[in-house]
Design a protein around this motif. Sequence first.
Motif, PDB file in Angstrom:
ATOM      1  N   GLY A 273      44.999  37.098  30.411  1.00 18.75           N
ATOM      2  CA  GLY A 273      44.173  36.149  30.217  1.00 18.75           C
ATOM      3  C   GLY A 273      43.244  36.210  31.526  1.00 18.75           C
ATOM      4  O   GLY A 273      42.021  36.272  31.228  1.00 18.75           O
ATOM      5  N   VAL A 274      43.795  36.596  32.775  1.00 18.29           N
ATOM      6  CA  VAL A 274      43.203  36.795  33.816  1.00 18.29           C
ATOM      7  C   VAL A 274      42.253  37.948  33.718  1.00 18.29           C
ATOM      8  O   VAL A 274      41.030  38.151  34.101  1.00 18.29           O
ATOM      9  CB  VAL A 274      44.043  37.142  35.075  1.00 18.29           C
ATOM     10  N   LEU A 275      42.508  39.025  33.038  1.00 14.38           N
ATOM     11  CA  LEU A 275      41.702  40.283  32.939  1.00 14.38           C
ATOM     12  C   LEU A 275      40.695  39.951  32.083  1.00 14.38           C
ATOM     13  O   LEU A 275      39.472  40.505  32.332  1.00 14.38           O
ATOM     14  CB  LEU A 275      42.481  41.456  32.334  1.00 14.38           C
ATOM     15  N   ARG A 276      40.915  39.038  30.879  1.00 18.44           N
ATOM     16  CA  ARG A 276      39.711  38.760  29.997  1.00 18.44           C
ATOM     17  C   ARG A 276      38.831  37.742  30.867  1.00 18.44           C
ATOM     18  O   ARG A 276      37.601  37.998  30.329  1.00 18.44           O
ATOM     19  CB  ARG A 276      40.447  38.104  28.890  1.00 18.44           C
ATOM     20  N   VAL A 277      39.286  37.017  31.627  1.00 16.34           N
ATOM     21  CA  VAL A 277      38.264  36.055  32.290  1.00 16.34           C
ATOM     22  C   VAL A 277      37.478  36.817  33.405  1.00 16.34           C
ATOM     23  O   VAL A 277      36.343  36.774  33.562  1.00 16.34           O
ATOM     24  CB  VAL A 277      39.073  34.987  33.148  1.00 16.34           C
ATOM     25  N   ALA A 278      38.194  37.991  34.094  1.00 13.46           N
ATOM     26  CA  ALA A 278      37.364  38.607  34.777  1.00 13.46           C
ATOM     27  C   ALA A 278      36.452  39.595  34.170  1.00 13.46           C
ATOM     28  O   ALA A 278      35.134  39.885  34.598  1.00 13.46           O
ATOM     29  CB  ALA A 278      38.593  39.742  35.417  1.00 13.46           C
ATOM     30  N   ASP A 279      36.584  40.070  32.830  1.00 10.02           N
ATOM     31  CA  ASP A 279      35.456  40.759  31.920  1.00 10.02           C
ATOM     32  C   ASP A 279      34.511  39.573  31.363  1.00 10.02           C
ATOM     33  O   ASP A 279      33.714  40.085  30.627  1.00 10.02           O
ATOM     34  CB  ASP A 279      36.494  41.215  30.891  1.00 10.02           C
ATOM     35  N   GLY A 280      34.750  38.348  31.627  1.00 15.05           N
ATOM     36  CA  GLY A 280      33.910  37.375  30.936  1.00 15.05           C
ATOM     37  C   GLY A 280      34.183  37.134  29.568  1.00 15.05           C
ATOM     38  O   GLY A 280      33.135  36.529  28.681  1.00 15.05           O
ATOM     39  N   GLU A 281      35.350  37.577  28.841  1.00 15.74           N
ATOM     40  CA  GLU A 281      35.297  37.252  27.612  1.00 15.74           C
ATOM     41  C   GLU A 281      36.108  35.882  27.436  1.00 15.74           C
ATOM     42  O   GLU A 281      36.318  35.468  26.199  1.00 15.74           O
ATOM     43  CB  GLU A 281      36.484  38.496  26.985  1.00 15.74           C
ATOM     44  N   LEU A 282      36.570  35.267  28.492  1.00 13.17           N
ATOM     45  CA  LEU A 282      37.374  33.923  28.273  1.00 13.17           C
ATOM     46  C   LEU A 282      37.038  33.094  29.496  1.00 13.17           C
ATOM     47  O   LEU A 282      36.752  33.597  30.545  1.00 13.17           O
ATOM     48  CB  LEU A 282      38.840  34.288  28.235  1.00 13.17           C
ATOM     49  N   SER A 283      36.605  31.832  29.163  1.00 16.26           N
ATOM     50  CA  SER A 283      36.403  30.951  30.478  1.00 16.26           C
ATOM     51  C   SER A 283      37.674  30.681  31.192  1.00 16.26           C
ATOM     52  O   SER A 283      38.656  30.742  30.633  1.00 16.26           O
ATOM     53  CB  SER A 283      35.462  29.546  29.960  1.00 16.26           C
ATOM     54  N   ALA A 284      37.400  30.292  32.269  1.00 24.14           N
ATOM     55  CA  ALA A 284      38.586  29.762  33.322  1.00 24.14           C
ATOM     56  C   ALA A 284      39.157  28.542  32.768  1.00 24.14           C
ATOM     57  O   ALA A 284      40.397  28.423  32.749  1.00 24.14           O
ATOM     58  CB  ALA A 284      37.895  29.533  34.680  1.00 24.14           C
ATOM     59  N   GLY A 285      38.418  27.439  32.083  1.00 23.08           N
ATOM     60  CA  GLY A 285      38.943  26.456  31.699  1.00 23.08           C
ATOM     61  C   GLY A 285      39.881  26.727  30.322  1.00 23.08           C
ATOM     62  O   GLY A 285      40.821  26.082  30.208  1.00 23.08           O
ATOM     63  N   THR A 286      39.294  27.588  29.519  1.00 18.29           N
ATOM     64  CA  THR A 286      40.144  27.993  28.365  1.00 18.29           C
ATOM     65  C   THR A 286      41.567  28.604  28.810  1.00 18.29           C
ATOM     66  O   THR A 286      42.729  28.202  28.242  1.00 18.29           O
ATOM     67  CB  THR A 286      39.459  28.957  27.605  1.00 18.29           C
TER      68      THR A 286
END
Length: 601
Positions: A273-286
Amino acid sequence: MASTRETTDRSAVRTLLRLWPYVRPVRARLFTAAFVAVVASCTGLVIPLVLKWMVDGPVADRDPAGVWLGALYLLLLGIAEAVLFGIRRWLVARPLSHVEAEMRAGLYRHLQRLPVAFHDRWASGQLLSRGTTDLMLLRMFLAFPLTFLLVNGVTILVGLVIMLLQDWVLGLVILGPAVPVMWTCVVFERRYAQVARRAQDQIGDLTTVIEESVLGIRVIKGFGRHRSQARAFRELSGRLRGTELRKARLLATIWGVIVTLPEVAIGAALVLGVLRVADGELSAGTLVAFLSTALALRWPVDSIGFLLAMSQEAATATERYFEVMDEVPEEQPDAAGGGDARPHAPGAAAPGLRFENVSFRYPDAPPGSPPLLTAVDLHVRPGESMALVGATGSGKTTLTALVPRLHEVTSGRITLNGVDIATMSREELRGRVAVAFEEPTLFSASVGENVLMGAPRAAGKAELDRALAIAQADFAHALPQGTDTRVGEQGLSLSGGQRQRLALARAVVGRPEFLVLDDPLSALDVHTEAAVEAALRQVLADTTALIVAHRPSTVLLADRVALLSGGRIAAVGTHQELLRENAEYARLMSASASGEQEDSR
């Protein structure tokens, strides 16, 4: 008796469904409590969604008012969850205590209706553990695991749906341990069922040892056997401890699997999840909402192990409870005991008490073993007293126990005034026949209550005083509270002779039509025996009586004597006739007379 049957083939669900008749009267409150618990649990799953809104909204936008509003939402949701769980506990407390009380009362009533043969087979400690420990386990199951297996199952399902909707990739990561966890639960359930049954049976055995040690404390101290009793207790206690440790190891194993695998999955989801947030694929809130939901599901998942353990213990307790409840009571069917008990034409049998070709074998006797009583024919005429004499082990006590149907005849029949006792209700039969046993049993009640057990419900002080006078038990009036004095457990605060006289008073207080006395004077000294005999002669003049006798003095109370030998009636006649004509009877009386002379010295 310890029932040690393994339970590998039984279904826990099918066993627990047998509780439904007891739960049905309170089902509305239990269903309401379950619904409230589900709502409370699902309310907790809304909290991660509020967190998502706060992180992606007010926090990202640096909006203090929005943050305070979100905090208020979280506070209200927490309060609502706590209140709902409190309501659930309030809903289940009263009805479940009612269910436990009803089951315990039902067990007690059923035990009173079961035949003597059942109580001969079962250790009292096993019955006590079923009425105490097992029912406590069932109440705990109905209060907690029954509800939370449903609640946690719904919570896990709703939580997984929420996580998959938020991000299906992370959801699949969380679902990874599902198969090994389910397989572990299946293996655990099967193994734990066996160990739980063994532990509860061992608790029953331990209860039996404790009860016997308390009741027999005079014998233990008198013979200095406290060390051997302590050793026996330690051995049983050690076996129970080993079984409980086995249960703990099984529970530790499943808990280790159930806790470790989901934690690993949550850790993997966090990294991904952290990697996907860093890549912009997932919001921090999600990501926060997803992880918060996963963490909220930790308790429902972690609890699976001990909820299954408690359910298995409850299934075993249910099985043990119904082992007793499934035993057929005396009343079902009422005439089933006699091998050829049958209706008869009026006047087909002589009045009085009659045994017609009666044979008896204990139900648990080995197949093919000879009957204890064979083709017994005996007639006690109306108003007559018949003494029953025989060597030790000849079956005298068993024969007398057949009259009030404490045991059922194997074949033949017994009639009272021409009526087959197998066609009577036991209530009617035992209202006409009074019994005094050789070993007098008194209860933890007053002297008066113990004696009046043998009387009609309307009996009062006059009947009590009369019975005490007949049994030469006037000592009761000199006790600290008179006839209101409690005699203590088993009546051990009284002497053997006093207990026997109270038991005799209980037998005569109801002015019975038929009287069965099993060596009623065995514990009396010579002087008291003479006084009781004088009073008994008055009682026996107005009733039909069968008296088991060992002493010549007791035999002389009877009009005639029957000699029981080899399970058959070998001779019937007066005392003097049998002394002249029957060598076995003469030998028995000679030995008894010698014993009486020794006792009187």
